[in-house]
Design a protein around this motif. Sequence first.
Motif, PDB file in Angstrom:
ATOM      1  N   SER A  23    -122.858  23.504 -26.535  1.00  8.62           N
ATOM      2  CA  SER A  23    -122.889  22.720 -27.878  1.00  8.62           C
ATOM      3  C   SER A  23    -121.721  23.067 -28.804  1.00  8.62           C
ATOM      4  O   SER A  23    -121.444  22.339 -29.907  1.00  8.62           O
ATOM      5  CB  SER A  23    -124.098  23.325 -28.653  1.00  8.62           C
ATOM      6  OG  SER A  23    -124.003  24.881 -29.112  1.00  8.62           O
ATOM      7  N   LYS A  24    -120.865  24.163 -28.646  1.00  8.72           N
ATOM      8  CA  LYS A  24    -119.631  24.465 -29.176  1.00  8.72           C
ATOM      9  C   LYS A  24    -118.321  24.421 -28.362  1.00  8.72           C
ATOM     10  O   LYS A  24    -117.192  24.876 -28.526  1.00  8.72           O
ATOM     11  CB  LYS A  24    -119.698  25.942 -29.860  1.00  8.72           C
ATOM     12  CG  LYS A  24    -120.933  26.203 -30.647  1.00  8.72           C
ATOM     13  CD  LYS A  24    -120.506  25.638 -32.016  1.00  8.72           C
ATOM     14  CE  LYS A  24    -121.549  25.851 -33.021  1.00  8.72           C
ATOM     15  NZ  LYS A  24    -121.287  25.047 -34.501  1.00  8.72           N
ATOM     16  N   ILE A  25    -118.440  23.635 -27.265  1.00 15.06           N
ATOM     17  CA  ILE A  25    -117.782  22.982 -26.336  1.00 15.06           C
ATOM     18  C   ILE A  25    -117.167  24.522 -25.509  1.00 15.06           C
ATOM     19  O   ILE A  25    -115.816  24.777 -25.466  1.00 15.06           O
ATOM     20  CB  ILE A  25    -116.533  22.473 -26.780  1.00 15.06           C
ATOM     21  CG1 ILE A  25    -116.783  21.362 -27.699  1.00 15.06           C
ATOM     22  CG2 ILE A  25    -115.457  21.643 -25.611  1.00 15.06           C
ATOM     23  CD1 ILE A  25    -115.730  20.476 -28.354  1.00 15.06           C
ATOM     24  N   ASN A  26    -118.111  25.808 -25.565  1.00 19.76           N
ATOM     25  CA  ASN A  26    -117.683  26.738 -24.802  1.00 19.76           C
ATOM     26  C   ASN A  26    -116.761  27.752 -25.769  1.00 19.76           C
ATOM     27  O   ASN A  26    -116.145  28.422 -25.067  1.00 19.76           O
ATOM     28  CB  ASN A  26    -117.279  26.508 -23.516  1.00 19.76           C
ATOM     29  CG  ASN A  26    -118.363  25.876 -22.554  1.00 19.76           C
ATOM     30  OD1 ASN A  26    -119.622  25.959 -22.738  1.00 19.76           O
ATOM     31  ND2 ASN A  26    -117.962  25.143 -21.644  1.00 19.76           N
ATOM     32  N   ALA A  27    -116.905  27.428 -26.962  1.00 19.75           N
ATOM     33  CA  ALA A  27    -116.021  28.030 -27.867  1.00 19.75           C
ATOM     34  C   ALA A  27    -116.502  29.795 -27.900  1.00 19.75           C
ATOM     35  O   ALA A  27    -117.392  29.970 -27.883  1.00 19.75           O
ATOM     36  CB  ALA A  27    -115.969  27.556 -29.057  1.00 19.75           C
ATOM     37  N   LEU A  28    -115.476  30.510 -28.093  1.00 22.60           N
ATOM     38  CA  LEU A  28    -115.475  32.121 -27.893  1.00 22.60           C
ATOM     39  C   LEU A  28    -116.138  32.644 -29.322  1.00 22.60           C
ATOM     40  O   LEU A  28    -115.227  32.892 -30.189  1.00 22.60           O
ATOM     41  CB  LEU A  28    -114.173  32.562 -27.667  1.00 22.60           C
ATOM     42  CG  LEU A  28    -113.575  31.999 -26.232  1.00 22.60           C
ATOM     43  CD1 LEU A  28    -112.219  32.332 -26.082  1.00 22.60           C
ATOM     44  CD2 LEU A  28    -114.314  32.846 -24.912  1.00 22.60           C
ATOM     45  N   SER A  29    -117.205  33.051 -29.255  1.00 21.14           N
ATOM     46  CA  SER A  29    -117.725  33.807 -30.177  1.00 21.14           C
ATOM     47  C   SER A  29    -117.631  35.269 -30.061  1.00 21.14           C
ATOM     48  O   SER A  29    -117.303  35.428 -28.732  1.00 21.14           O
ATOM     49  CB  SER A  29    -119.367  33.344 -30.548  1.00 21.14           C
ATOM     50  OG  SER A  29    -119.809  33.936 -29.410  1.00 21.14           O
ATOM     51  N   ASN A  60    -116.549  20.885 -19.691  1.00 17.60           N
ATOM     52  CA  ASN A  60    -115.642  21.444 -20.627  1.00 17.60           C
ATOM     53  C   ASN A  60    -115.420  23.057 -20.211  1.00 17.60           C
ATOM     54  O   ASN A  60    -116.160  23.897 -19.830  1.00 17.60           O
ATOM     55  CB  ASN A  60    -115.710  21.495 -22.016  1.00 17.60           C
ATOM     56  CG  ASN A  60    -115.502  20.088 -22.570  1.00 17.60           C
ATOM     57  OD1 ASN A  60    -114.393  19.564 -22.806  1.00 17.60           O
ATOM     58  ND2 ASN A  60    -116.873  19.589 -22.842  1.00 17.60           N
ATOM     59  N   PHE A  61    -114.114  23.401 -20.008  1.00 16.48           N
ATOM     60  CA  PHE A  61    -113.921  25.073 -19.791  1.00 16.48           C
ATOM     61  C   PHE A  61    -114.255  25.633 -21.055  1.00 16.48           C
ATOM     62  O   PHE A  61    -115.105  26.752 -21.266  1.00 16.48           O
ATOM     63  CB  PHE A  61    -112.531  25.092 -19.237  1.00 16.48           C
ATOM     64  CG  PHE A  61    -112.142  26.440 -18.598  1.00 16.48           C
ATOM     65  CD1 PHE A  61    -112.870  27.222 -17.665  1.00 16.48           C
ATOM     66  CD2 PHE A  61    -111.464  27.375 -19.441  1.00 16.48           C
ATOM     67  CE1 PHE A  61    -112.657  28.287 -17.109  1.00 16.48           C
ATOM     68  CE2 PHE A  61    -111.167  28.805 -19.128  1.00 16.48           C
ATOM     69  CZ  PHE A  61    -111.889  29.076 -18.003  1.00 16.48           C
ATOM     70  N   CYS A  62    -113.307  25.579 -22.096  1.00 14.12           N
ATOM     71  CA  CYS A  62    -113.331  26.328 -23.290  1.00 14.12           C
ATOM     72  C   CYS A  62    -112.389  25.970 -24.247  1.00 14.12           C
ATOM     73  O   CYS A  62    -111.324  25.702 -24.092  1.00 14.12           O
ATOM     74  CB  CYS A  62    -113.112  27.736 -22.955  1.00 14.12           C
ATOM     75  SG  CYS A  62    -113.004  28.973 -24.439  1.00 14.12           S
ATOM     76  N   SER A  63    -112.969  25.582 -25.674  1.00  8.16           N
ATOM     77  CA  SER A  63    -112.114  25.043 -26.635  1.00  8.16           C
ATOM     78  C   SER A  63    -111.449  25.934 -27.361  1.00  8.16           C
ATOM     79  O   SER A  63    -110.801  25.695 -28.412  1.00  8.16           O
ATOM     80  CB  SER A  63    -112.910  24.092 -27.450  1.00  8.16           C
ATOM     81  OG  SER A  63    -114.326  24.881 -28.031  1.00  8.16           O
ATOM     82  N   GLY A  64    -111.471  27.478 -27.094  1.00  7.73           N
ATOM     83  CA  GLY A  64    -110.907  28.357 -27.752  1.00  7.73           C
ATOM     84  C   GLY A  64    -111.847  29.339 -28.574  1.00  7.73           C
ATOM     85  O   GLY A  64    -112.958  29.251 -28.611  1.00  7.73           O
ATOM     86  N   LEU A  65    -111.104  29.973 -29.409  1.00  6.39           N
ATOM     87  CA  LEU A  65    -111.799  30.756 -30.389  1.00  6.39           C
ATOM     88  C   LEU A  65    -112.570  30.189 -31.626  1.00  6.39           C
ATOM     89  O   LEU A  65    -112.237  29.181 -31.939  1.00  6.39           O
ATOM     90  CB  LEU A  65    -110.820  31.911 -31.226  1.00  6.39           C
ATOM     91  CG  LEU A  65    -111.299  32.715 -32.205  1.00  6.39           C
ATOM     92  CD1 LEU A  65    -112.240  33.938 -31.380  1.00  6.39           C
ATOM     93  CD2 LEU A  65    -110.115  33.387 -32.950  1.00  6.39           C
ATOM     94  N   ASP A  66    -113.844  30.539 -31.622  1.00  8.48           N
ATOM     95  CA  ASP A  66    -114.839  29.954 -32.624  1.00  8.48           C
ATOM     96  C   ASP A  66    -114.286  30.765 -34.170  1.00  8.48           C
ATOM     97  O   ASP A  66    -114.812  31.648 -34.279  1.00  8.48           O
ATOM     98  CB  ASP A  66    -116.131  30.372 -32.224  1.00  8.48           C
ATOM     99  CG  ASP A  66    -117.101  29.710 -33.285  1.00  8.48           C
ATOM    100  OD1 ASP A  66    -116.837  29.332 -34.367  1.00  8.48           O
ATOM    101  OD2 ASP A  66    -118.380  29.485 -33.150  1.00  8.48           O
ATOM    102  N   VAL A  67    -113.107  30.224 -34.549  1.00  7.28           N
ATOM    103  CA  VAL A  67    -112.810  30.877 -35.689  1.00  7.28           C
ATOM    104  C   VAL A  67    -113.568  31.188 -36.750  1.00  7.28           C
ATOM    105  O   VAL A  67    -113.566  32.203 -37.232  1.00  7.28           O
ATOM    106  CB  VAL A  67    -111.473  30.011 -36.414  1.00  7.28           C
ATOM    107  CG1 VAL A  67    -110.750  30.765 -37.515  1.00  7.28           C
ATOM    108  CG2 VAL A  67    -110.512  29.863 -35.090  1.00  7.28           C
TER     109      VAL A  67
END
Length: 268
Positions: A23-29, A60-67
Motif C-alpha cells: 500500500s506504500k510501494i514497500n516504503a521503509l517505515s 515493486n521492490f521498494c520506493s525508499g524511506l517513508d520520510v
Amino acid sequence: MEKDLVKLSIEHGIAHVCLNRPSKINALSYEMFTSIDKVIKRLGNDKSVNAVILSGAEGNFCSGLDVKSVANSPSKAIKLLFKWLPGNANLAQRVSLDWQRLPIPVIAVLEGCCYGGGTQIALGADIRIASPECKLSIMEAKWGLVPDMAGLVALRQIMPKDKALMLTYTADILNATQALELGLISQISNTPYDAALELANHIMRTSPDANAAIKRSINQSWTGSVRSLLARESLSQIRLLLGKNRVIAAIRQTKQPDKPYRSRQSWW
C-alpha cells in the motif's frame, strides 16, 4: 496496515524474503527496518539455508524511506540512526550491509520502483536481477538527505567514483538498461523471479562452505591490499581442507550434480 512487513519462507534450502508493504510501494517505515533486520539475523543462524531470494510485493521492490512516517516520530528516527561507535552499523545501515555479511549468496529481484533506500538495500545483495520496467535511483539528495544506508560499500566496488557521484548528485531515475550499463544490476529478465530461482537452484548444487568462503574472501578483499587478499584466500582454503568430510562431500557432489547440498558448517 500490512500484517507481515517482511514475509519469509524457506523451501529446499532457499529462503524467499519479500518486502511486504504494497500500500506504500514497500516504503521503509521504522517497523519495516526492524523486520528486515530480524530476518537477516534469523537467516544467519539457520545453517540449512544456502541461498536467499530478496524481492518486493506486488510488482515493486521498494520506493525508499517513508520520510513522513519516520519524521513524525523523533524517537524512531533516533533508534534508526543510533550506534554505540561511529564505525559500527546502525539499524538503517544493517538492512543493506548485513546482506553482504551473510555467508549465503543473496539474489535481489528488482521490479517497479527501486528508489533511495530501496536501491541501498538492493546494493547489499550479491546479484541483482531486474525486470525491463524497473526504475532505480539513488534519490536521497532530492529529499535533502545523504545516502547513509551503507550502499556505498557495494557501490564503490561496481562503478567509478565519478559515475557514483553523478548519480548521487542528480538523483536521476535510471531504467533497467541504463542501470545494467553502469553495473547497478547484474541482469535483465522478463521473468526476474524465475531467473533468480533458477540461479539459486544452480547455486544449491555447489558447496555452501565454499560459497561462504568465496563471498567472504571477495567482499573483504575487493578493495584491500594484495597481501590481505593472499592471506585471506589461503586461510579460507585451509579451513575448507581441514573439514575433510565436507571435501569428501564436495567430491561426491561432482558425481551427483543435481543433488543439492544440505547445510554449511557453523564456522562460517
